[in-house]
Write an enzyme that holds these catalytic residues in place. Structure first.
Site, short mmCIF file in Angstrom:
data_model
loop_
_atom_site.label_atom_id
_atom_site.label_comp_id
_atom_site.label_asym_id
_atom_site.label_seq_id
_atom_site.Cartn_x
_atom_site.Cartn_y
_atom_site.Cartn_z
N GLU A 1 0.84 -1.14 0.10
CA GLU A 1 -0.02 0.10 -0.04
C GLU A 1 0.94 1.44 0.08
O GLU A 1 0.95 2.11 0.99
CB GLU A 1 -0.78 -0.07 1.18
CG GLU A 1 -1.66 -1.27 1.40
CD GLU A 1 -2.42 -1.40 2.69
OE1 GLU A 1 -3.67 -1.69 2.64
OE2 GLU A 1 -2.00 -0.96 3.90
N CYS B 1 0.59 33.06 12.02
CA CYS B 1 0.80 33.64 13.25
C CYS B 1 1.58 32.48 14.18
O CYS B 1 0.61 32.32 15.30
CB CYS B 1 -0.42 34.27 14.00
SG CYS B 1 -1.06 35.77 12.78
C1 LIG Z 1 -0.43 5.47 5.65
C2 LIG Z 1 -0.68 4.11 5.23
C3 LIG Z 1 -0.16 3.63 4.35
C4 LIG Z 1 0.67 4.39 3.38
O1 LIG Z 1 1.73 5.00 3.78
P1 LIG Z 1 2.78 5.63 2.89
O2 LIG Z 1 3.88 6.15 3.97
O3 LIG Z 1 2.13 6.93 2.38
O4 LIG Z 1 3.51 4.54 2.03
C5 LIG Z 1 -0.20 2.45 3.68
N1 LIG Z 1 -1.36 1.63 4.57
C6 LIG Z 1 -1.74 1.89 5.93
C7 LIG Z 1 -2.76 0.95 6.58
C8 LIG Z 1 -1.66 3.08 6.38
O5 LIG Z 1 -2.12 3.60 7.30
#
Ligand SMILES: *Cc1c(COP(=O)(O)O)cnc(C)c1O
Length: 463
Positions: free
Chosen positions: A320, A391
């Protein structure tokens, strides 16, 4: 653009003030390919161009500040991840890094799937035509209404994050006559940040169900019993801005250990494993991210090896990446408003945005690079701090950077690698209007998220 005289910046003689910087670069006009989007360059006058469009034209047409996104670069990075993992794995783009309908369409066309973690992100994804079965729904506190919408829409998976949620999703799915595919997010006791990771027995955080103490095994037990759920796999996400693969190695080892225990207890081999995102990008020249194909190879080998050792069929892997796809594809374009040299310290350069369009420096002490982009300059380098117009003295965009000492109001600066977690975390602090996202490609520029207006602000304030 106006240019007014100002006193020369402080010379960085023998002793420089404290900060994260090395010696000034030999040529301040040079662009480090690592931190800039693929199609970025300078034209004959030293003006930065991206996708064949100059930043002076972009500033004139769309104003500043603006996020400028290189569409070809975005597509190329998305495709590189897709290709690297091949047809036997899935790449879910983490929408929270930056989500808009144009981005959803590009992802769809490039064959990626999409992670969402709120009703708003789900609505954006569906409205831009992402097929529901290619959407994964995350989050540690999805509302009943959000779960209802996700199940009704037919999302491909919901990632369960607590014992309450196991029951909640099962109940909602059953009431809708569905059997919802789900994964269980577990915490494996690995905390990974940038160049280091820590492996512990426990993890003290809000996400996921701990592997420690048999909680994850108990979650699997319950999920397998519920008619409304189809348990398809285990999910683990270990951190962000990670360069070192050894954290994933420990995580995969522990996740596969759970898959083996599940097989031994229930006679079921769960078919999927999701290793999350968190892969690092170059914000400055000091960062050396890995290529998607190297990451794919490493992760696939780790999981395959662990599964062979546990005598399990290798599950389908998903990843992901958010930052690693969109982060490098955009820069923020600012206009310099004031230049304030502080003797013996540094020069404060104020731009027309700040913590409302990039909270990462204030929030995480993040490091960024910056360049003068509306012209070339062969003036001496000066140690600068780029600050916003808010600010708040912590309103810093780039903490330490060298800029040409002839910098003047009206000059344009660009901060690269702001594609991820900048627009998506933008705020209206001081009632500042959130900047537009302008996508460039083949000599053309178009707004994909428009600039906020005072009318937008007043529409919410119903008096
Ligand atoms: C935030 C997140 C990602 C993506 O993280 P990156 O650092 O943008 O690659 C993938 N999976 C889950 C479950 C996340 O919470």
């Amino acid at each position: 653009m106006s240019r007014s005289a100002h006193p020369a910046g402080p010379r960085h003689a023998d002793v420089l003030p404290e900060g994260h910087y090395s010696a000034p670069p030999a040529d301040l006009n040079a662009l480090d390919r690592k931190v800039w989007a693929q199609t970025v360059g300078r034209d004959g006058d030293g003006v930065l161009t991206v996708g064949g469009v100059s930043v002076t034209r972009l500033a004139e047409e769309f104003g500043t500040p603006a996020y400028v996104l290189d569409e070809d670069d975005f597509r190329a990075r998305a495709r590189a991840w897709r290709t690297a993992f091949g047809p036997d794995a899935d790449v879910f783009y983490a929408g929270k890094a930056f989500l808009s309908r144009a981005v959803v369409r590009w992802l769809n066309e490039e064959g990626l799937n999409l992670d969402v973690c709120s009703g708003g992100e789900l609505a954006t994804a569906l409205s831009a035509g992402m097929p529901a079965e290619r959407i994964a729904f995350h989050g540690n506190n999805k509302s009943v209404e959000e779960i209802h919408r996700a199940v009704s829409a037919g999302v491909g998976r919901i990632v369960l994050d607590s014992f309450q949620e196991i029951v909640r999703v099962a109940h909602i799915a059953q009431s809708l006559g569905r059997r919802q595919p789900v994964q269980i997010r577990i915490t494996v006791g690995v905390e990974a940040h940038t160049h280091e990771f820590i492996a512990t027995a426990h993890e003290d955080q809000k996400f996921g169900i701990p592997l420690a103490g048999g909680q994850a095994a108990e979650a699997v037990r319950r999920a397998l019993q519920l008619d409304g759920l189809e348990l398809i796999g285990i999910h683990s996400h270990i951190g962000s801005q990670i360069f070192d693969m050894s954290g994933f190695e420990v995580a995969a080892h522990r996740v596969v250990g759970l898959l083996r225990d599940v097989r031994d207890e229930h006679g079921v081999e769960l078919p999927e494993i999701d290793l999350g995102g968190g892969l690092g990008i170059a914000y400055t020249s000091d960062d050396d991210p890995r290529e998607p194909h190297e990451i794919a190879k490493a992760l696939t080998e780790i999981v395959t090896r662990e599964c062979e050792a546990a005598r399990l069929r290798t599950p389908r892997i998903s990843v992901e990446p958010g930052r690693a796809i969109v982060g490098p594809t955009a820069f923020t374009l600012y206009e310099v408003g004031t230049v304030k040299p502080l003797d013996g310290l540094r020069t404060y350069v104020s731009v027309d945005g700040g913590m409302s369009d990039n909270i990462r420096t204030a929030l995480y002490d993040a490091e960024y690079s910056v360049a003068l982009v509306s012209r070339a300059s062969d003036a001496e380098p000066m140690l600068a701090r780029v600050v916003g117009k808010h600010c708040e003295s912590g309103d810093i965009v780039v903490k330490d950077a060298f800029l040409p000492s002839d910098l003047a109001p009206g000059d344009l600066l660009a901060v690269p690698a702001t594609g991820a977690y900048c627009r998506s975390m933008a705020s209206n602090y001081n009632h500042v209007l959130r900047p537009p996202v302008v996508a460039v490609r083949d000599g053309e520029a178009r707004v994909i998220v428009r600039r906020e207006t005072e009318e937008d602000l007043l529409r919410l304030d119903v008096g």
